[in-house]
Design a protein around this motif. Structure first.
Motif, PDB file in Angstrom:
ATOM      1  N   TRP A  40     133.351  83.314  15.095  1.00 48.77           N
ATOM      2  CA  TRP A  40     131.923  83.651  15.107  1.00 48.77           C
ATOM      3  C   TRP A  40     131.560  84.401  16.385  1.00 48.77           C
ATOM      4  CZ3 TRP A  40     127.678  79.333  15.700  1.00 48.77           C
ATOM      5  CH2 TRP A  40     126.412  79.912  15.675  1.00 48.77           C
ATOM      6  N   TRP A  41     132.038  83.906  17.513  1.00 54.61           N
ATOM      7  CA  TRP A  41     131.733  84.543  18.804  1.00 54.61           C
ATOM      8  C   TRP A  41     132.315  85.958  18.871  1.00 54.61           C
ATOM      9  CZ3 TRP A  41     134.932  86.003  22.988  1.00 54.61           C
ATOM     10  CH2 TRP A  41     134.248  86.339  24.149  1.00 54.61           C
ATOM     11  N   LEU A  42     133.555  86.118  18.391  1.00 52.97           N
ATOM     12  CA  LEU A  42     134.170  87.445  18.391  1.00 52.97           C
ATOM     13  C   LEU A  42     133.422  88.408  17.467  1.00 52.97           C
ATOM     14  CD1 LEU A  42     138.006  86.675  18.320  1.00 52.97           C
ATOM     15  CD2 LEU A  42     136.711  87.761  20.174  1.00 52.97           C
ATOM     16  N   ALA A  43     133.013  87.915  16.288  1.00 48.92           N
ATOM     17  CA  ALA A  43     132.309  88.769  15.338  1.00 48.92           C
ATOM     18  C   ALA A  43     130.977  89.249  15.903  1.00 48.92           C
ATOM     19  CB  ALA A  43     132.093  88.018  14.033  1.00 48.92           C
ATOM     20  N   ALA A  56     124.209  85.757  17.036  1.00 50.41           N
ATOM     21  CA  ALA A  56     125.174  85.347  18.054  1.00 50.41           C
ATOM     22  C   ALA A  56     124.993  83.874  18.415  1.00 50.41           C
ATOM     23  CB  ALA A  56     125.018  86.211  19.295  1.00 50.41           C
ATOM     24  N   PRO A  57     126.068  83.197  18.819  1.00 49.99           N
ATOM     25  CA  PRO A  57     125.941  81.793  19.217  1.00 49.99           C
ATOM     26  C   PRO A  57     124.912  81.596  20.334  1.00 49.99           C
ATOM     27  CG  PRO A  57     128.260  82.375  18.972  1.00 49.99           C
ATOM     28  CD  PRO A  57     127.482  83.642  18.854  1.00 49.99           C
ATOM     29  N   GLU A  58     124.846  82.550  21.289  1.00 53.04           N
ATOM     30  CA  GLU A  58     123.875  82.425  22.378  1.00 53.04           C
ATOM     31  C   GLU A  58     122.452  82.440  21.847  1.00 53.04           C
ATOM     32  OE1 GLU A  58     126.182  84.713  22.142  1.00 53.04           O
ATOM     33  OE2 GLU A  58     127.590  84.495  23.823  1.00 53.04           O
ATOM     34  N   LEU A  59     122.194  83.295  20.850  1.00 49.30           N
ATOM     35  CA  LEU A  59     120.854  83.368  20.274  1.00 49.30           C
ATOM     36  C   LEU A  59     120.503  82.078  19.542  1.00 49.30           C
ATOM     37  CD1 LEU A  59     118.322  84.991  19.634  1.00 49.30           C
ATOM     38  CD2 LEU A  59     119.526  85.970  17.662  1.00 49.30           C
ATOM     39  N   VAL A  60     121.458  81.527  18.809  1.00 51.18           N
ATOM     40  CA  VAL A  60     121.206  80.262  18.113  1.00 51.18           C
ATOM     41  C   VAL A  60     120.931  79.144  19.111  1.00 51.18           C
ATOM     42  CG1 VAL A  60     122.223  78.533  16.579  1.00 51.18           C
ATOM     43  CG2 VAL A  60     122.594  80.959  16.132  1.00 51.18           C
ATOM     44  N   GLN A 231     112.472  84.643   5.578  1.00 49.19           N
ATOM     45  CA  GLN A 231     111.640  85.793   5.217  1.00 49.19           C
ATOM     46  C   GLN A 231     111.540  86.790   6.357  1.00 49.19           C
ATOM     47  OE1 GLN A 231     108.021  83.822   4.055  1.00 49.19           O
ATOM     48  NE2 GLN A 231     108.710  83.478   1.942  1.00 49.19           N
ATOM     49  N   LEU A 232     111.619  86.307   7.588  1.00 45.27           N
ATOM     50  CA  LEU A 232     111.561  87.187   8.758  1.00 45.27           C
ATOM     51  C   LEU A 232     112.956  87.577   9.251  1.00 45.27           C
ATOM     52  CD1 LEU A 232     108.708  85.427  10.788  1.00 45.27           C
ATOM     53  CD2 LEU A 232     108.534  87.407   9.276  1.00 45.27           C
ATOM     54  N   PHE A 233     113.992  87.199   8.513  1.00 45.70           N
ATOM     55  CA  PHE A 233     115.394  87.449   8.869  1.00 45.70           C
ATOM     56  C   PHE A 233     115.721  86.908  10.262  1.00 45.70           C
ATOM     57  CE2 PHE A 233     116.104  90.063   5.196  1.00 45.70           C
ATOM     58  CZ  PHE A 233     117.473  89.959   5.013  1.00 45.70           C
ATOM     59  N   MET A 234     115.146  85.749  10.575  1.00 41.68           N
ATOM     60  CA  MET A 234     115.473  85.055  11.823  1.00 41.68           C
ATOM     61  C   MET A 234     116.492  83.963  11.483  1.00 41.68           C
ATOM     62  SD  MET A 234     111.576  84.852  13.314  1.00 41.68           S
ATOM     63  CE  MET A 234     112.045  84.083  14.863  1.00 41.68           C
ATOM     64  N   LEU A 235     117.712  84.405  11.206  1.00 42.70           N
ATOM     65  CA  LEU A 235     118.727  83.461  10.757  1.00 42.70           C
ATOM     66  C   LEU A 235     119.183  82.518  11.856  1.00 42.70           C
ATOM     67  CD1 LEU A 235     121.032  85.439   8.305  1.00 42.70           C
ATOM     68  CD2 LEU A 235     118.937  84.178   7.880  1.00 42.70           C
ATOM     69  N   ASP A 236     118.875  82.826  13.090  1.00 43.57           N
ATOM     70  CA  ASP A 236     119.173  81.881  14.165  1.00 43.57           C
ATOM     71  C   ASP A 236     118.415  80.573  13.955  1.00 43.57           C
ATOM     72  OD1 ASP A 236     117.023  83.697  14.548  1.00 43.57           O
ATOM     73  OD2 ASP A 236     116.764  82.962  16.585  1.00 43.57           O
ATOM     74  N   ILE A 237     117.152  80.678  13.497  1.00 42.31           N
ATOM     75  CA  ILE A 237     116.371  79.473  13.214  1.00 42.31           C
ATOM     76  C   ILE A 237     116.935  78.762  11.983  1.00 42.31           C
ATOM     77  CG2 ILE A 237     114.083  78.628  12.562  1.00 42.31           C
ATOM     78  CD1 ILE A 237     112.874  80.821  14.231  1.00 42.31           C
ATOM     79  N   VAL A 238     117.394  79.531  11.000  1.00 49.77           N
ATOM     80  CA  VAL A 238     118.006  78.928   9.813  1.00 49.77           C
ATOM     81  C   VAL A 238     119.251  78.138  10.211  1.00 49.77           C
ATOM     82  CG1 VAL A 238     119.120  79.402   7.602  1.00 49.77           C
ATOM     83  CG2 VAL A 238     117.089  80.703   8.274  1.00 49.77           C
ATOM     84  N   PHE A 239     120.074  78.696  11.094  1.00 51.04           N
ATOM     85  CA  PHE A 239     121.264  77.986  11.574  1.00 51.04           C
ATOM     86  C   PHE A 239     120.876  76.674  12.247  1.00 51.04           C
ATOM     87  CE2 PHE A 239     125.346  80.386  11.492  1.00 51.04           C
ATOM     88  CZ  PHE A 239     124.926  81.434  10.688  1.00 51.04           C
ATOM     89  N   VAL A 240     119.844  76.710  13.065  1.00 51.48           N
ATOM     90  CA  VAL A 240     119.406  75.493  13.760  1.00 51.48           C
ATOM     91  C   VAL A 240     118.951  74.444  12.757  1.00 51.48           C
ATOM     92  CG1 VAL A 240     117.714  74.552  15.374  1.00 51.48           C
ATOM     93  CG2 VAL A 240     118.789  76.743  15.849  1.00 51.48           C
ATOM     94  N   CYS A 241     118.189  74.863  11.746  1.00 49.15           N
ATOM     95  CA  CYS A 241     117.693  73.917  10.747  1.00 49.15           C
ATOM     96  C   CYS A 241     118.844  73.310   9.945  1.00 49.15           C
ATOM     97  CB  CYS A 241     116.708  74.615   9.817  1.00 49.15           C
ATOM     98  SG  CYS A 241     115.151  75.094  10.605  1.00 49.15           S
TER      99      CYS A 241
END
Length: 530
Positions: A40-43, A56-60, A231-241
Motif C-alpha cells: 500500500w505504501w509503495l503504491a 496514502a497511509p499518511e493521509l488515512v 460521495q466526496l471521494f474522501m476514501l481516507d475517511i472510509v478507510f478509517v470507518c
C-alpha cells in the motif's frame, strides 16, 4: 505421546524432521498485514493509483487523528445508541415470544408457522416497505433492528425451552415444583445456552442491518459518515470507518463470548440448530393455518372497507394480482432471473476461493498461522461496511455486484471447510502414511470425503448469504434489472403492491435456495446415514 494430525502431514513437501522456531511462530501472523501495508505504501508513494482511489497511509492516519478529535465519536455514539435500544427491545421480545412458544405446544402450533414464514423474508427485503411506513427517521432504524434481532433470539429460545431434558421435566413433575422454582431451576439453565447462541447471532445480524439502513437512509451515524465520505471521494475517511467497524465488531464478539462463558459454565449439548417439532395429527394439522388465514382475512376486510389507504397498504388480492402479472409479462421474472444470475456468479467466485483457502489453512499449520489471523480480523468487518469502498474501486456495474456477493459467500464456506478439515480424525493421517498416498489421493480419498458434511453445511449457508448479498448489492448499486433494484424503484414511486410482490418472491426464493442447500447436503453425505 504427541498428537498426530492431518495438519502435520507433509501434503506438498517431503517428510522430514520438524523444527520449532518460537520467534518465527509469533512473527508469522504479522507477515501478511505488514506485507500488505508495505505494498500500500509503495503504491501510494509511486502513484500507481490515484489518491482518490487509494489514499496514502499518511493521509488515512491524519484523517483518523482529526476524526478522533471530533465528529467520529458523535457518529459512533449515535450508531451504538441505536444498536443498544434495538438489542434491548428485540432480545426482550424474542425471549418472551420464544419462551412462550417453548412452554406451550398449542401456542407453537398456532404461531410458529406464521412466524417462520415471515422470518423467511430477509431483513433487507423489508427495508423498502418500512421506509414507506415509518419514514427515514429513528423509528425506521429501530424497526429494522427489531426484525433482525427478534428472529434469531426467538428461534433459539424456543429450542432451548422446548428441548429441555425430558427426564428433568419428569422429575420436576414428580416433585411438583411450583412454577417459579421450575422456571429458575430447570427452564432457565436448560434454555440459557441456546438463548446465548441466539443473542450472539442477533448481535451480528443487528449490527450488520443497522449499517445497511444507515447507508441507505440516515443523516447521522457511522454508516452515514461512510456514505458522505464516499460521495466526496474522501476514501481516507472510509478507510478509517472500516477500521473502526472492524475493531468494534471484534470487541463485541469477544464481549459476548466472555459473557457466554461467564453465564454458561456447565456442560451442555449444542442447540444452535433449530429442529422440527412433533408432527401434527388430526385437528392439529389445521391449527398452523388459523393465524395466517385470520390475518389475511382481516387485511382483506380492512382494504375492502377502506380502513386503511389502499395506496399505503394494498389488499392481498391486489398483491397476488401484481405478482402474477409481473411473472406473466416477464418484468418480475426477468428481474428475479438477473438476481439469481448474480447470486450464482458471486457464489462461484467467493465459494471457490473460500473452499480453496479453507483446504489450505485446514491442511497446513504454516498457512493457518500466516493467513488465519488476518482473515479472522477481516471477518469482523460487517459486510455492508465494504460497500462504499467497493463502489469507489469497481463502480456500480456488474463487477462490483459480483465482488460484493462473492465477499458475502466467501466466509461461511471458508470457515466451514477449514474447521472440517482441521478436525479430521488422526487415524486418517496414519492411514495415509501407511498407504503412502500422494497429495491428490489424500485429498480425493480421505480429506474431502471426511470433511464433506461440514463443507456442504458451509455451502448451504453460503448460498443463503449469496442471495442476501445480491439483494443488498442491488440496493446500493442501482442497475436496470434485478429484484432488489425493482423494489427500491417501487419504493420511490410508492408502488406498495410491487414492493410486496418483490418481498414475496424474495422470501420464496430464499426458502427454495435453503431447501436446495439442504438437499445438496443430504445427497452429498447420504453415505454417512446408510
Amino acid at each position: 505421546m504427541a498428537r498426530v494430525s492431518l495438519l502435520s502431514l507433509p501434503l506438498w513437501a517431503p517428510s522430514g524432521p520438524r523444527q520449532n522456531w518460537p520467534a518465527a511462530k509469533h512473527l508469522l501472523p504479522w507477515l501478511l498485514p505488514v506485507g500488505l501495508f508495505g505494498l500500500w505504501w509503495l503504491a501510494s508513494r509511486n502513484q500507481w493509483m490515484s489518491e482518490q482511489i487509494l489514499p496514502a497511509p499518511e493521509l488515512v492516519w491524519n484523517s483518523a487523528r482529526e476524526l478522533a478529535a471530533g465528529e467520529l465519536w458523535s457518529h459512533l455514539a449515535i450508531s451504538l445508541q441505536r444498536l443498544g435500544w434495538g438489542l434491548l427491545v428485540g432480545i426482550g421480545a424474542g425471549a418472551l415470544l420464544g419462551g412462550a412458544m417453548g412452554f406451550s405446544r398449542r401456542l407453537e402450533r398456532l404461531v410458529f408457522p406464521t412466524f417462520g414464514a415471515m422470518a423467511q423474508i430477509p431483513t433487507l427485503a423489508w427495508v423498502p416497505l418500512f421506509m414507506v411506513f415509518f419514514g427515514i427517521g429513528e423509528l425506521l432504524k429501530l424497526v429494522v433492528l427489531l426484525k433482525a434481532v427478534v428472529v434469531p433470539v426467538t428461534l433459539h429460545t424456543l429450542v432451548g425451552v422446548r428441548d429441555a431434558q425430558p427426564r428433568l421435566r419428569e422429575a420436576a413433575a414428580v416433585l411438583r415444583l411450583p412454577p417459579i422454582l421450575l422456571l429458575r431451576r430447570l427452564v432457565l439453565p436448560a434454555a440459557l445456552p441456546a438463548f446465548m447462541a441466539g443473542v450472539r447471532l442477533a448481535l451480528a445480524t443487528g449490527w450488520t442491518s443497522l449499517l445497511a439502513v444507515e447507508l441507505l437512509a440516515s443523516s447521522e451515524g457511522i454508516g452515514y459518515l461512510m456514505v458522505w465520505a464516499r460521495q466526496l471521494f474522501m476514501l481516507d475517511i472510509v478507510f478509517v470507518c472500516i477500521l473502526v467497524i472492524g475493531v468494534l465488531g471484534m470487541a463485541m464478539d469477544r464481549g459476548i463470548g466472555w459473557l457466554d462463558r461467564k453465564l454458561v459454565y456447565w456442560p451442555h449439548p449444542a442447540t444452535a440448530e433449530f429442529r422440527r417439532g412433533p408432527r401434527y395429527q388430526g385437528w392439529q394439522r389445521l391449527q398452523p393455518w388459523l393465524l395466517p388465514l385470520a390475518l389475511l382475512a382481516l387485511w382483506q376486510l380492512a382494504s375492502e372497507h377502506q380502513w386503511l389507504d389502499a395506496n399505503i397498504l394494498p389488499s392481498p388480492l391486489v398483491v397476488l394480482a401484481t405478482t402474477f402479472d409481473g411473472l406473466v409479462d416477464g418484468s418480475l421474472l426477468g428481474g428475479l432471473g438477473l438476481s439469481l444470475g448474480r447470486t450464482l456468479a458471486g457464489l462461484l467466485l467467493g465459494g471457490s476461493l473460500g473452499l480453496g483457502l479453507g483446504l489450505l489453512l485446514g491442511l497446513s499449520r504454516l498457512s493457518e498461522r500466516l493467513l488465519g489471523p488476518t482473515l479472522a480480523a477481516l471477518r469482523q468487518i460487517a459486510i455492508f461496511a465494504w460497500v462504499p469502498l467497493l463502489t469507489a474501486w469497481f463502480g456500480l456495474g456488474e463487477l462490483a455486484k459480483w465482488v460484493f456477493v462473492a465477499l458475502a459467500a466467501f466466509f461461511p464456506l471458508f470457515i466451514a471447510t477449514q474447521r472440517s478439515v482441521a478436525q479430521l480424525s488422526p487415524q486418517l493421517a496414519e492411514a495415509a502414511q501407511v498407504l503412502r498416498l500422494g497429495l491428490w489421493q489424500r485429498l480425493r480419498r480421505l480429506v474431502l470425503p471426511g470433511a464433506a458434511p461440514g463443507i456442504f453445511a458451509g455451502l448451504r449457508v453460503s448460498l443463503i448469504y449469496a442471495w442476501l448479498g445480491t439483494i443488498g448489492a442491488e440496493y446500493f448499486m442501482p442497475s436496470d434489472g434485478g429484484i432488489g433494484s425493482q423494489m427500491i424503484s417501487a419504493q420511490q414511486l410508492l408502488r406498495m403492491d410491487l414492493i410486496m410482490a418483490g418481498m414475496l418472491l424474495v422470501g420464496l426464493t430464499g426458502a427454495l435456495i435453503n431447501f436446495l442447500g439442504q438437499w445438496l447436503e443430504r445427497h452429498a453425505t447420504r453415505w454417512r446415514h446408510a
